[in-house]
Design a protein around this motif. Structure first.
Motif, short mmCIF file in Angstrom:
data_model
loop_
_atom_site.label_atom_id
_atom_site.label_comp_id
_atom_site.label_asym_id
_atom_site.label_seq_id
_atom_site.Cartn_x
_atom_site.Cartn_y
_atom_site.Cartn_z
N GLU A 1 1.15 -0.56 0.03
CA GLU A 1 -0.27 0.28 -0.09
C GLU A 1 1.15 1.31 -0.10
O GLU A 1 0.57 1.80 -0.96
CB GLU A 1 -0.64 -0.33 1.35
N VAL A 2 1.76 1.07 0.95
CA VAL A 2 2.83 2.42 1.06
C VAL A 2 3.31 2.93 -0.60
O VAL A 2 3.33 3.73 -1.26
CB VAL A 2 3.76 2.00 1.88
N GLN B 1 0.78 4.47 -2.95
CA GLN B 1 0.96 5.59 -2.50
C GLN B 1 1.73 6.96 -2.57
O GLN B 1 1.94 7.42 -3.14
CB GLN B 1 0.37 5.80 -1.39
N ILE C 1 2.66 9.70 -5.42
CA ILE C 1 3.25 10.82 -5.16
C ILE C 1 4.24 11.01 -6.53
O ILE C 1 3.93 12.66 -6.59
CB ILE C 1 3.51 11.08 -3.43
N PHE D 1 1.07 6.06 11.42
CA PHE D 1 1.94 4.94 10.69
C PHE D 1 1.75 6.01 9.16
O PHE D 1 0.91 6.34 8.89
CB PHE D 1 0.99 3.93 9.96
N MET D 2 2.71 7.13 8.93
CA MET D 2 2.44 8.00 7.67
C MET D 2 4.23 7.96 7.70
O MET D 2 5.11 7.73 7.46
CB MET D 2 3.37 9.47 9.04
N ILE D 3 3.61 8.72 6.23
CA ILE D 3 4.84 8.92 4.10
C ILE D 3 4.82 10.38 5.44
O ILE D 3 4.41 11.47 5.54
CB ILE D 3 3.80 8.59 3.76
N LYS D 4 6.19 10.06 5.95
CA LYS D 4 7.11 11.52 6.07
C LYS D 4 7.17 12.65 5.22
O LYS D 4 7.30 13.50 4.83
CB LYS D 4 7.44 11.23 7.31
N GLU D 5 8.47 11.86 4.50
CA GLU D 5 8.44 12.42 3.39
C GLU D 5 9.51 12.10 2.39
O GLU D 5 9.84 10.95 2.56
CB GLU D 5 10.00 13.94 3.84
N ILE D 6 9.60 12.71 1.00
CA ILE D 6 11.16 11.66 0.04
C ILE D 6 11.94 12.96 0.26
O ILE D 6 11.89 14.12 -0.08
CB ILE D 6 9.62 11.55 -1.06
N ILE E 1 5.67 15.01 2.76
CA ILE E 1 4.28 14.55 2.39
C ILE E 1 3.23 14.65 3.81
O ILE E 1 1.85 14.73 3.28
CB ILE E 1 4.44 13.39 2.21
N LYS E 2 3.62 14.06 4.83
CA LYS E 2 2.71 13.73 5.99
C LYS E 2 1.58 13.17 6.29
O LYS E 2 0.78 13.87 5.84
CB LYS E 2 2.91 14.93 6.51
N LYS E 3 1.56 12.07 5.18
CA LYS E 3 0.59 11.26 5.07
C LYS E 3 0.29 10.23 5.58
O LYS E 3 0.71 9.47 5.86
CB LYS E 3 0.03 11.34 3.45
N ARG E 4 -0.93 10.22 6.49
CA ARG E 4 -1.13 9.12 6.57
C ARG E 4 -1.45 7.58 5.81
O ARG E 4 -2.05 8.18 4.96
CB ARG E 4 -2.69 8.28 7.72
N VAL E 5 -0.76 6.76 6.02
CA VAL E 5 -0.87 5.52 5.11
C VAL E 5 -1.91 4.97 5.29
O VAL E 5 -3.25 4.64 3.68
CB VAL E 5 0.04 4.33 5.31
N TYR E 6 -3.18 4.85 6.15
CA TYR E 6 -4.33 4.55 6.03
C TYR E 6 -5.68 5.70 5.92
O TYR E 6 -6.93 4.61 5.64
CB TYR E 6 -5.17 3.89 7.64
N ARG F 1 -6.14 6.48 2.63
CA ARG F 1 -6.67 6.42 1.21
C ARG F 1 -7.61 5.31 2.02
O ARG F 1 -8.60 5.50 0.70
CB ARG F 1 -5.61 5.84 0.56
N TYR G 1 -8.50 -1.46 9.93
CA TYR G 1 -9.24 -1.49 8.59
C TYR G 1 -11.07 -1.11 8.18
O TYR G 1 -11.31 -1.67 9.63
CB TYR G 1 -8.85 -2.34 7.53
#
Lengths: 119, 218
Positions: free
Chosen positions: A9-10, A13, A17, A105-110, B6-11, B13, B128
Protein backbone atom coordinates in the motif's frame (compact mmCIF):
# COMPACT_ATOMS: atom_id res chain seq x y z
CA UNK A 1 1.11 -11.19 6.38
CA UNK A 2 0.07 -7.90 7.93
CA UNK A 3 3.19 -5.93 7.03
CA UNK A 4 3.35 -7.14 3.41
CA UNK A 5 -0.05 -5.64 2.59
CA UNK A 6 0.99 -2.45 4.32
CA UNK A 7 4.27 -2.15 2.41
CA UNK A 8 2.48 -2.75 -0.90
CA UNK A 9 0.00 0.00 0.00
CA UNK A 10 2.86 2.39 0.83
CA UNK A 11 4.53 1.59 -2.51
CA UNK A 12 1.27 2.32 -4.35
CA UNK A 13 0.84 5.65 -2.56
CA UNK A 14 4.45 6.76 -3.11
CA UNK A 15 4.22 5.84 -6.81
CA UNK A 16 1.15 8.06 -6.97
CA UNK A 17 3.03 10.90 -5.22
CA UNK A 18 5.85 10.53 -7.78
CA UNK A 19 3.37 10.62 -10.65
CA UNK A 20 1.54 13.70 -9.37
CA UNK A 21 4.81 15.53 -8.72
CA UNK A 22 6.34 14.38 -11.99
CA UNK A 23 9.38 12.78 -10.34
CA UNK A 24 11.77 10.58 -12.30
CA UNK A 25 13.39 9.04 -9.23
CA UNK A 26 13.04 9.08 -5.47
CA UNK A 27 16.25 8.61 -3.51
CA UNK A 28 14.88 8.01 -0.05
CA UNK A 29 11.45 7.34 1.39
CA UNK A 30 10.94 8.27 5.04
CA UNK A 31 8.21 6.54 7.05
CA UNK A 32 7.16 7.29 10.61
CA UNK A 33 5.95 4.33 12.64
CA UNK A 34 4.59 4.68 16.16
CA UNK A 35 5.51 2.15 18.82
CA UNK A 36 1.80 1.58 19.56
CA UNK A 37 0.75 1.19 15.93
CA UNK A 38 0.96 -2.64 15.83
CA UNK A 39 3.30 -2.30 12.84
CA UNK A 40 6.75 -3.77 13.34
CA UNK A 41 9.53 -1.76 11.64
CA UNK A 42 11.72 -4.87 11.43
CA UNK A 43 9.21 -6.61 9.13
CA UNK A 44 8.67 -3.49 7.05
CA UNK A 45 12.44 -3.32 6.45
CA UNK A 46 12.62 -7.03 5.63
CA UNK A 47 9.74 -6.90 3.17
CA UNK A 48 10.53 -3.59 1.54
CA UNK A 49 13.13 -4.91 -0.97
CA UNK A 50 10.69 -7.61 -2.12
CA UNK A 51 7.77 -5.20 -2.42
CA UNK A 52 9.70 -2.67 -4.51
CA UNK A 53 11.57 -5.14 -6.70
CA UNK A 54 9.50 -4.52 -9.83
CA UNK A 55 8.32 -1.04 -8.98
CA UNK A 56 9.30 2.56 -9.50
CA UNK A 57 10.89 2.45 -6.01
CA UNK A 58 13.39 -0.29 -6.89
CA UNK A 59 16.40 1.94 -6.16
CA UNK A 60 14.77 4.02 -3.43
CA UNK A 61 16.20 3.69 0.07
CA UNK A 62 13.86 3.25 2.99
CA UNK A 63 14.33 5.10 6.27
CA UNK A 64 12.07 4.51 9.26
CA UNK A 65 11.67 6.94 12.13
CA UNK A 66 10.15 5.46 15.26
CA UNK A 67 7.72 7.60 17.22
CA UNK A 68 7.73 6.77 20.96
CA UNK A 69 4.56 5.47 22.58
CA UNK A 70 3.76 8.15 25.12
CA UNK A 71 0.66 8.01 27.29
CA UNK A 72 -0.89 10.34 29.83
CA UNK A 73 -1.84 8.76 33.13
CA UNK A 74 -5.60 9.06 33.70
CA UNK A 75 -5.09 9.32 37.50
CA UNK A 76 -2.22 11.78 37.98
CA UNK A 77 -1.72 13.26 34.50
CA UNK A 78 1.94 12.25 34.17
CA UNK A 79 3.20 11.64 30.63
CA UNK A 80 5.36 8.55 30.36
CA UNK A 81 6.76 5.99 27.92
CA UNK A 82 4.14 3.26 28.26
CA UNK A 83 6.16 0.24 27.09
CA UNK A 84 9.23 1.09 29.16
CA UNK A 85 6.97 1.41 32.20
CA UNK A 86 5.11 -1.84 31.46
CA UNK A 87 1.90 0.13 30.70
CA UNK A 88 1.72 1.44 34.30
CA UNK A 89 2.33 4.99 35.51
CA UNK A 90 5.84 5.08 37.04
CA UNK A 91 4.62 7.64 39.59
CA UNK A 92 1.17 6.61 40.89
CA UNK A 93 1.17 3.06 39.37
CA UNK A 94 -2.19 3.73 37.68
CA UNK A 95 -2.86 1.42 34.72
CA UNK A 96 -5.27 3.66 32.78
CA UNK A 97 -3.81 6.05 30.26
CA UNK A 98 -4.65 7.83 27.04
CA UNK A 99 -2.39 7.93 24.00
CA UNK A 100 -0.43 11.10 23.31
CA UNK A 101 1.85 9.73 20.58
CA UNK A 102 2.76 6.36 19.16
CA UNK A 103 -0.17 5.18 17.01
CA UNK A 104 1.05 6.98 13.87
CA UNK A 105 1.83 5.33 10.57
CA UNK A 106 2.81 8.05 8.14
CA UNK A 107 4.61 8.66 4.90
CA UNK A 108 6.64 11.54 6.30
CA UNK A 109 8.69 12.77 3.37
CA UNK A 110 10.63 11.80 0.28
CA UNK A 111 14.13 12.90 -0.63
CA UNK A 112 15.05 13.57 -4.24
CA UNK A 113 18.17 14.79 -5.95
CA UNK A 114 17.82 18.29 -7.34
CA UNK A 115 17.79 16.82 -10.85
CA UNK A 116 15.01 14.37 -9.93
CA UNK A 117 12.24 16.48 -11.48
CA UNK A 118 11.41 15.71 -15.08
CA UNK A 119 10.34 19.23 -15.89
CA UNK B 1 19.10 16.66 -1.96
CA UNK B 2 15.59 18.13 -1.84
CA UNK B 3 13.02 17.15 0.76
CA UNK B 4 9.38 16.92 -0.24
CA UNK B 5 7.23 16.84 2.86
CA UNK B 6 4.28 14.44 2.52
CA UNK B 7 2.94 13.93 6.09
CA UNK B 8 0.24 11.57 5.00
CA UNK B 9 -1.35 8.82 7.09
CA UNK B 10 -1.02 5.54 5.19
CA UNK B 11 -4.56 4.53 6.20
CA UNK B 12 -6.11 7.75 4.85
CA UNK B 13 -6.66 6.34 1.38
CA UNK B 14 -8.53 3.32 2.76
CA UNK B 15 -10.54 5.50 5.15
CA UNK B 16 -11.65 7.72 2.28
CA UNK B 17 -12.72 4.71 0.17
CA UNK B 18 -14.63 3.40 3.21
CA UNK B 19 -16.39 6.73 3.71
CA UNK B 20 -17.56 6.79 0.08
CA UNK B 21 -18.77 3.18 0.29
CA UNK B 22 -20.64 3.84 3.55
CA UNK B 23 -22.44 6.80 1.96
CA UNK B 24 -23.45 4.60 -0.98
CA UNK B 25 -24.71 1.85 1.31
CA UNK B 26 -26.71 4.41 3.26
CA UNK B 27 -28.22 5.84 0.07
CA UNK B 28 -29.25 2.35 -1.08
CA UNK B 29 -30.51 1.32 2.36
CA UNK B 30 -28.14 -1.64 2.67
CA UNK B 31 -26.92 -2.25 6.21
CA UNK B 32 -23.44 -3.81 6.22
CA UNK B 33 -22.00 -5.85 9.08
CA UNK B 34 -18.24 -6.41 9.31
CA UNK B 35 -17.87 -9.60 11.30
CA UNK B 36 -14.49 -10.29 12.88
CA UNK B 37 -13.10 -12.98 15.17
CA UNK B 38 -10.31 -15.49 15.51
CA UNK B 39 -10.54 -18.72 13.46
CA UNK B 40 -12.86 -21.32 14.92
CA UNK B 41 -14.94 -18.94 17.06
CA UNK B 42 -18.17 -20.00 15.38
CA UNK B 43 -18.59 -17.19 12.83
CA UNK B 44 -20.18 -19.34 10.17
CA UNK B 45 -22.55 -21.11 12.60
CA UNK B 46 -23.62 -17.73 13.99
CA UNK B 47 -24.14 -16.35 10.46
CA UNK B 48 -26.27 -19.39 9.53
CA UNK B 49 -28.37 -19.02 12.70
CA UNK B 50 -28.84 -15.30 12.12
CA UNK B 51 -29.88 -15.81 8.50
CA UNK B 52 -32.40 -18.48 9.47
CA UNK B 53 -34.03 -16.12 11.98
CA UNK B 54 -34.02 -13.06 9.71
CA UNK B 55 -34.37 -14.28 6.13
CA UNK B 56 -38.15 -13.92 6.10
CA UNK B 57 -37.93 -10.40 7.53
CA UNK B 58 -35.29 -8.85 5.23
CA UNK B 59 -33.23 -9.57 2.14
CA UNK B 60 -29.76 -10.83 3.08
CA UNK B 61 -26.47 -11.42 1.22
CA UNK B 62 -23.19 -12.80 2.53
CA UNK B 63 -19.56 -12.23 1.56
CA UNK B 64 -17.30 -14.97 2.86
CA UNK B 65 -13.68 -13.88 2.95
CA UNK B 66 -10.94 -16.41 3.27
CA UNK B 67 -7.30 -16.79 2.40
CA UNK B 68 -8.03 -19.50 -0.13
CA UNK B 69 -11.03 -21.82 0.16
CA UNK B 70 -14.77 -21.79 -0.38
CA UNK B 71 -15.79 -24.14 2.44
CA UNK B 72 -17.72 -21.47 4.36
CA UNK B 73 -19.47 -20.09 1.27
CA UNK B 74 -20.74 -23.55 0.35
CA UNK B 75 -22.03 -24.02 3.91
CA UNK B 76 -23.82 -20.66 4.06
CA UNK B 77 -25.31 -21.19 0.59
CA UNK B 78 -27.51 -23.91 2.10
CA UNK B 79 -29.58 -21.21 3.83
CA UNK B 80 -30.77 -20.07 0.39
CA UNK B 81 -29.41 -16.50 0.55
CA UNK B 82 -27.05 -14.95 -1.98
CA UNK B 83 -23.40 -15.79 -1.14
CA UNK B 84 -20.09 -14.98 -2.74
CA UNK B 85 -16.59 -16.04 -1.80
CA UNK B 86 -13.81 -13.48 -1.64
CA UNK B 87 -10.18 -14.61 -1.57
CA UNK B 88 -7.76 -12.24 0.09
CA UNK B 89 -4.79 -13.86 -1.67
CA UNK B 90 -2.91 -14.54 1.54
CA UNK B 91 -3.67 -11.20 3.19
CA UNK B 92 -4.73 -11.30 6.82
CA UNK B 93 -7.45 -8.64 6.56
CA UNK B 94 -9.90 -7.04 4.15
CA UNK B 95 -9.85 -3.38 3.18
CA UNK B 96 -12.50 -1.04 1.81
CA UNK B 97 -11.54 -1.79 -1.82
CA UNK B 98 -12.02 -5.52 -1.27
CA UNK B 99 -15.31 -4.90 0.54
CA UNK B 100 -16.56 -2.93 -2.47
CA UNK B 101 -15.46 -5.72 -4.81
CA UNK B 102 -17.38 -8.23 -2.72
CA UNK B 103 -20.51 -6.09 -2.50
CA UNK B 104 -20.53 -5.44 -6.24
CA UNK B 105 -20.11 -9.16 -6.98
CA UNK B 106 -23.04 -9.73 -4.63
CA UNK B 107 -25.17 -7.22 -6.60
CA UNK B 108 -25.98 -5.65 -3.25
CA UNK B 109 -28.27 -2.80 -4.28
CA UNK B 110 -31.51 -4.66 -3.47
CA UNK B 111 -30.23 -6.12 -0.18
CA UNK B 112 -31.34 -4.88 3.24
CA UNK B 113 -28.51 -6.62 5.03
CA UNK B 114 -25.01 -7.52 3.78
CA UNK B 115 -22.77 -9.62 6.02
CA UNK B 116 -19.01 -9.64 5.47
CA UNK B 117 -17.25 -12.44 7.25
CA UNK B 118 -13.73 -11.01 7.59
CA UNK B 119 -10.55 -13.11 7.73
CA UNK B 120 -10.24 -14.99 11.04
CA UNK B 121 -7.77 -12.81 12.94
CA UNK B 122 -8.06 -10.56 16.01
CA UNK B 123 -5.27 -8.14 15.09
CA UNK B 124 -5.09 -6.87 11.51
CA UNK B 125 -8.80 -6.42 10.61
CA UNK B 126 -9.10 -3.92 13.50
CA UNK B 127 -6.97 -1.43 11.53
CA UNK B 128 -9.20 -1.27 8.46
CA UNK B 129 -12.49 0.55 7.99
CA UNK B 130 -14.50 -1.37 5.37
CA UNK B 131 -17.32 1.15 5.13
CA UNK B 132 -19.47 -1.01 7.40
CA UNK B 133 -22.58 0.13 9.25
CA UNK B 134 -21.62 -1.93 12.28
CA UNK B 135 -18.47 -3.69 13.50
CA UNK B 136 -19.21 -6.95 15.27
CA UNK B 137 -16.79 -9.40 16.81
CA UNK B 138 -17.23 -12.87 18.21
CA UNK B 139 -15.30 -14.20 21.16
CA UNK B 140 -16.00 -17.83 21.88
CA UNK B 141 -15.95 -19.21 25.41
CA UNK B 142 -13.10 -21.70 24.71
CA UNK B 143 -10.83 -18.80 23.73
CA UNK B 144 -10.91 -17.44 27.29
CA UNK B 145 -11.99 -14.27 29.08
CA UNK B 146 -8.47 -12.78 28.95
CA UNK B 147 -8.59 -11.86 25.26
CA UNK B 148 -9.45 -8.16 25.81
CA UNK B 149 -6.11 -7.89 27.63
CA UNK B 150 -4.26 -9.42 24.69
CA UNK B 151 -6.05 -7.81 21.74
CA UNK B 152 -7.30 -4.44 23.06
CA UNK B 153 -7.44 -2.74 19.63
CA UNK B 154 -10.14 -5.09 18.38
CA UNK B 155 -12.29 -4.75 21.53
CA UNK B 156 -11.95 -0.95 21.43
CA UNK B 157 -13.08 -0.82 17.84
CA UNK B 158 -16.24 -2.92 17.71
CA UNK B 159 -19.83 -1.85 18.37
CA UNK B 160 -21.03 -5.33 19.34
CA UNK B 161 -19.40 -8.30 21.06
CA UNK B 162 -21.04 -11.69 20.70
CA UNK B 163 -19.82 -14.16 23.33
CA UNK B 164 -20.38 -17.44 21.51
CA UNK B 165 -20.48 -21.12 22.49
CA UNK B 166 -22.00 -20.28 25.88
CA UNK B 167 -23.14 -23.91 26.04
CA UNK B 168 -19.51 -24.80 26.81
CA UNK B 169 -19.25 -22.36 29.74
CA UNK B 170 -19.11 -25.09 32.36
CA UNK B 171 -16.30 -26.95 30.65
CA UNK B 172 -14.04 -23.93 30.33
CA UNK B 173 -12.82 -21.57 33.01
CA UNK B 174 -14.63 -18.55 31.61
CA UNK B 175 -16.12 -15.75 33.71
CA UNK B 176 -18.62 -13.58 31.85
CA UNK B 177 -18.60 -10.83 34.54
CA UNK B 178 -14.82 -10.53 34.45
CA UNK B 179 -14.91 -10.46 30.65
CA UNK B 180 -17.51 -7.70 30.66
CA UNK B 181 -15.47 -5.58 33.09
CA UNK B 182 -12.36 -5.98 30.96
CA UNK B 183 -14.22 -5.11 27.77
CA UNK B 184 -16.09 -2.10 29.19
CA UNK B 185 -12.85 -0.63 30.46
CA UNK B 186 -11.71 -0.47 26.83
CA UNK B 187 -15.07 0.32 25.28
CA UNK B 188 -17.80 1.56 27.66
CA UNK B 189 -20.60 1.76 25.05
CA UNK B 190 -20.17 -1.72 23.51
CA UNK B 191 -23.23 -4.02 23.28
CA UNK B 192 -22.57 -7.54 24.57
CA UNK B 193 -24.76 -10.52 23.65
CA UNK B 194 -24.00 -14.02 25.00
CA UNK B 195 -25.14 -16.63 22.45
CA UNK B 196 -25.06 -20.29 21.64
CA UNK B 197 -25.66 -20.43 17.91
CA UNK B 198 -25.71 -24.21 18.07
CA UNK B 199 -28.65 -24.38 20.53
CA UNK B 200 -30.18 -20.99 19.71
CA UNK B 201 -29.68 -19.41 23.17
CA UNK B 202 -29.58 -15.62 23.00
CA UNK B 203 -29.99 -15.57 19.22
CA UNK B 204 -33.43 -13.93 19.35
CA UNK B 205 -32.14 -10.99 21.43
CA UNK B 206 -29.20 -10.54 19.04
CA UNK B 207 -31.46 -10.72 15.98
CA UNK B 208 -33.93 -8.20 17.48
CA UNK B 209 -31.02 -5.80 17.92
CA UNK B 210 -29.94 -6.39 14.30
CA UNK B 211 -33.42 -5.95 12.89
CA UNK B 212 -33.76 -2.59 14.67
CA UNK B 213 -30.39 -1.48 13.34
CA UNK B 214 -31.27 -2.58 9.80
CA UNK B 215 -34.56 -0.67 9.92
CA UNK B 216 -32.93 2.44 11.39
CA UNK B 217 -30.36 2.46 8.58
CA UNK B 218 -33.00 3.16 5.97
Amino acid sequence: MHELGIVLEVVKQVEEIARVNNLAKIDTLVLQIGELSSIVPYYIEELYPIAVEDSFLRDTLLRIETIPGIGECSSCGLSYHVKDSDYKCPDCKGSEWTVITGTEFMIKEILIESSGCQS
Amino acid sequence: MNVIEIKKRVYDRNDEKARVLRDELKAKGTFMMNLMSSPGSGKTTMVMGTINLLKNRCKIGVIEADLDSDVDALTVEKTGVRVIQLHSGGMCHLDAGMAREGLEALLYADLDFAIIENIGNLICPAQYDLGQSVNVMILSVPEGDDKPLKYPAMFEKVDVLLVSKTDTMEVFDFNLDILEKRVRKLNPSICIFPISAKYGDGMDVWCDYLLDAIENWK
